[in-house]
Write an enzyme that holds these catalytic residues in place. Structure first.
Site, PDB file in Angstrom:
ATOM      1  N   HIS A 184       6.258  14.167   7.185  1.00 52.35           N
ATOM      2  CA  HIS A 184       7.705  13.496   6.494  1.00 52.35           C
ATOM      3  C   HIS A 184       7.938  14.136   5.355  1.00 52.35           C
ATOM      4  O   HIS A 184       7.131  14.817   4.807  1.00 52.35           O
ATOM      5  CB  HIS A 184       7.506  11.966   6.476  1.00 52.35           C
TER       6      HIS A 184
ATOM      7  N   LYS B 172       8.959  10.328   0.858  1.00 57.28           N
ATOM      8  CA  LYS B 172       8.602   9.073   1.627  1.00 57.28           C
ATOM      9  C   LYS B 172       7.385   8.552   0.808  1.00 57.28           C
ATOM     10  O   LYS B 172       6.225   9.103   0.470  1.00 57.28           O
ATOM     11  CB  LYS B 172       8.114   9.392   3.194  1.00 57.28           C
TER      12      LYS B 172
HETATM   13  P1  NAD Z   1      15.671   5.946   0.302  1.00 54.53           P
HETATM   14  O1  NAD Z   1      14.543   5.667  -0.679  1.00 54.53           O
HETATM   15  O2  NAD Z   1      16.761   7.163   0.428  1.00 54.53           O
HETATM   16  O3  NAD Z   1      16.546   4.573   0.212  1.00 54.53           O
HETATM   17  C1  NAD Z   1      16.245   3.317  -0.035  1.00 54.53           C
HETATM   18  C2  NAD Z   1      17.422   2.638  -0.637  1.00 54.53           C
HETATM   19  O4  NAD Z   1      16.967   1.235  -0.813  1.00 54.53           O
HETATM   20  C3  NAD Z   1      17.452   2.998  -2.341  1.00 54.53           C
HETATM   21  O5  NAD Z   1      18.842   3.389  -2.352  1.00 54.53           O
HETATM   22  C4  NAD Z   1      16.941   1.672  -2.983  1.00 54.53           C
HETATM   23  O6  NAD Z   1      17.653   1.753  -4.360  1.00 54.53           O
HETATM   24  C5  NAD Z   1      17.535   0.645  -1.977  1.00 54.53           C
HETATM   25  N1  NAD Z   1      16.923  -0.478  -2.491  1.00 54.53           N
HETATM   26  C6  NAD Z   1      15.613  -0.765  -2.653  1.00 54.53           C
HETATM   27  N2  NAD Z   1      15.396  -2.102  -3.041  1.00 54.53           N
HETATM   28  C7  NAD Z   1      16.758  -2.738  -2.915  1.00 54.53           C
HETATM   29  C8  NAD Z   1      17.226  -3.884  -3.189  1.00 54.53           C
HETATM   30  N3  NAD Z   1      16.537  -4.962  -3.536  1.00 54.53           N
HETATM   31  N4  NAD Z   1      18.621  -4.336  -2.936  1.00 54.53           N
HETATM   32  C9  NAD Z   1      19.298  -3.176  -2.698  1.00 54.53           C
HETATM   33  N5  NAD Z   1      18.829  -1.994  -2.389  1.00 54.53           N
HETATM   34  C10 NAD Z   1      17.731  -1.635  -2.642  1.00 54.53           C
HETATM   35  O7  NAD Z   1      14.790   5.530   1.700  1.00 54.53           O
HETATM   36  P2  NAD Z   1      15.171   6.097   3.214  1.00 54.53           P
HETATM   37  O8  NAD Z   1      14.759   7.506   3.460  1.00 54.53           O
HETATM   38  O9  NAD Z   1      16.728   5.826   3.274  1.00 54.53           O
HETATM   39  O10 NAD Z   1      14.380   5.072   3.961  1.00 54.53           O
HETATM   40  C11 NAD Z   1      14.599   3.771   3.651  1.00 54.53           C
HETATM   41  C12 NAD Z   1      13.397   2.706   4.516  1.00 54.53           C
HETATM   42  O11 NAD Z   1      13.708   3.123   5.850  1.00 54.53           O
HETATM   43  C13 NAD Z   1      12.027   3.401   4.354  1.00 54.53           C
HETATM   44  O12 NAD Z   1      11.362   2.372   4.370  1.00 54.53           O
HETATM   45  C14 NAD Z   1      11.895   4.339   5.544  1.00 54.53           C
HETATM   46  O13 NAD Z   1      10.525   4.605   5.883  1.00 54.53           O
HETATM   47  C15 NAD Z   1      12.735   3.777   6.750  1.00 54.53           C
HETATM   48  N6  NAD Z   1      13.292   4.418   7.674  1.00 54.53           N
HETATM   49  C16 NAD Z   1      12.833   3.881   8.996  1.00 54.53           C
HETATM   50  C17 NAD Z   1      13.548   4.625   9.979  1.00 54.53           C
HETATM   51  C18 NAD Z   1      13.567   3.789  11.391  1.00 54.53           C
HETATM   52  O14 NAD Z   1      14.192   4.355  12.259  1.00 54.53           O
HETATM   53  N7  NAD Z   1      13.263   2.675  11.390  1.00 54.53           N
HETATM   54  C19 NAD Z   1      14.163   5.915  10.119  1.00 54.53           C
HETATM   55  C20 NAD Z   1      14.055   6.493   8.546  1.00 54.53           C
HETATM   56  C21 NAD Z   1      13.640   5.640   7.624  1.00 54.53           C
END
Ligand code: NAD
Length: 269
Positions: free
Chosen positions: A158, A162
């Site tokens: 990744h 991450k």
């Molecule tokens: P990222 O860090 O770019 O985004 C996460 C966002 O959540 C950030 O903008 C952060 O400020 C926000 N956040 C955190 N706490 C918060 C709160 N209390 N209130 C509002 N916003 C809040 O990360 P990303 O790459 O977008 O990934 C996010 C999550 O999704 C990770 O856990 C990642 O592993 C997961 N993910 C899952 C899949 C899937 O298919 N299930 C795919 C990609 C990513």
């Protein structure tokens, strides 16, 4: 004509959040009705389209999830584990479907989320793509067909930002291999070998994680025996696959009864 389901995106400023905002607003299948960011985030009060550097979308960003969820039929949530637990309670109060993409959830988080599922539809998957969910099914089938002479190793890569390892997808694949073998993943799991580890335990399931650059997500499930090796591989090149899966889950959830579901239910696999 019935109104399209209203969707709120949490973690709106994140990589997945921004992808989902673009997808939902252009989908013609749902309406974007809210975007939630962390308290005090610089986007609060701004139009989300303009905040993302594009055309206005007519939705103001908020840091008040309850107020946003009150207008929603579904909340799509790719944020952080602690935020996701809070959002599960609030989405249940608002009787909105909660689609959880967040990974890195520990058993305490999952326990709290299961309480919310008494009152609302929760769809959670460590990976929302069709390809990976098919890979999970294949992994289970192959593990079922092979005995412990075949060592199972899961290698994932990744991007450098991450924060959790192994990835949620790697854990889904490990669980599928363990289920296929009829064993408990927690007792078979070996992560991140380093130093004089000794020989490999027969029947263990190994995990290795690579972090670097902008890799969207790559997963190999390796079945290695004496003289031959099977490798099942998925390569994600575009985050849109996760966003499309999440929107599909939000729409599917509109006609489901309260409870916990995953992408296998949504995709009918
Ligand atoms: P990222 O860090 O770019 O985004 C996460 C966002 O959540 C950030 O903008 C952060 O400020 C926000 N956040 C955190 N706490 C918060 C709160 N209390 N209130 C509002 N916003 C809040 O990360 P990303 O790459 O977008 O990934 C996010 C999550 O999704 C990770 O856990 C990642 O592993 C997961 N993910 C899952 C899949 C899937 O298919 N299930 C795919 C990609 C990513």
């Amino acid at each position: 004509m019935t109104e399209l389901p209203g969707i709120v995106i949490t973690g709106a400023s994140g990589r997945m959040g921004q992808m989902l905002i673009r997808l939902v607003s252009a989908s013609g299948k749902a309406r974007l009705v809210g975007c939630v960011v962390r308290e005090g985030h610089p986007w609060v009060g701004r139009d989300v389209g303009a905040a993302m550097g594009g055309a206005p979308l007519g939705v103001a960003v908020t840091d008040d999830p309850l107020q946003a969820f009150a207008r929603a039929q579904a909340v799509i949530d790719f944020s952080s584990p602690s935020a996701t637990v809070e959002f599960a309670g609030l989405a249940a109060q608002a009787r909105a479907v909660h689609v959880i993409g967040t990974t890195g959830l520990e058993s305490d988080h999952l326990h709290k989320i299961s309480w919310a599922a008494h009152h609302a539809v929760i769809i959670r998957a460590g990976n929302m793509s069709l390809g990976v969910n098919l890979l999970v099914r294949l992994t289970r089938k192959v593990a079922q067909a092979l005995d412990a002479d075949w060592d199972v190793e899961i290698v994932e890569a990744h991007h450098r930002m991450k924060v959790d390892a192994p990835s949620g997808t790697a854990l889904m694949l490990g669980q599928a291999a363990a289920d296929g073998r009829g064993i408990d993943l927690d007792s078979a799991r070996v992560s991140g070998r380093d130093g004089i580890t000794g020989a490999r335990d027969r029947g263990s399931i190994g995990f290795a994680a690579i972090r670097g650059g902008d890799v969207v997500g790559e997963h190999d499930v390796i079945f290695a025996a004496d003289g031959e090796r099977i490798v099942l591989r998925h390569i994600a090149t575009d985050r849109a696959i996760f966003a499309r899966g999440a929107l599909r889950a939000a729409l599917w959830g509109q006609s489901a009864k309260p409870g916990q579901y995953d992408m296998m239910d949504v995709l009918g696999l």
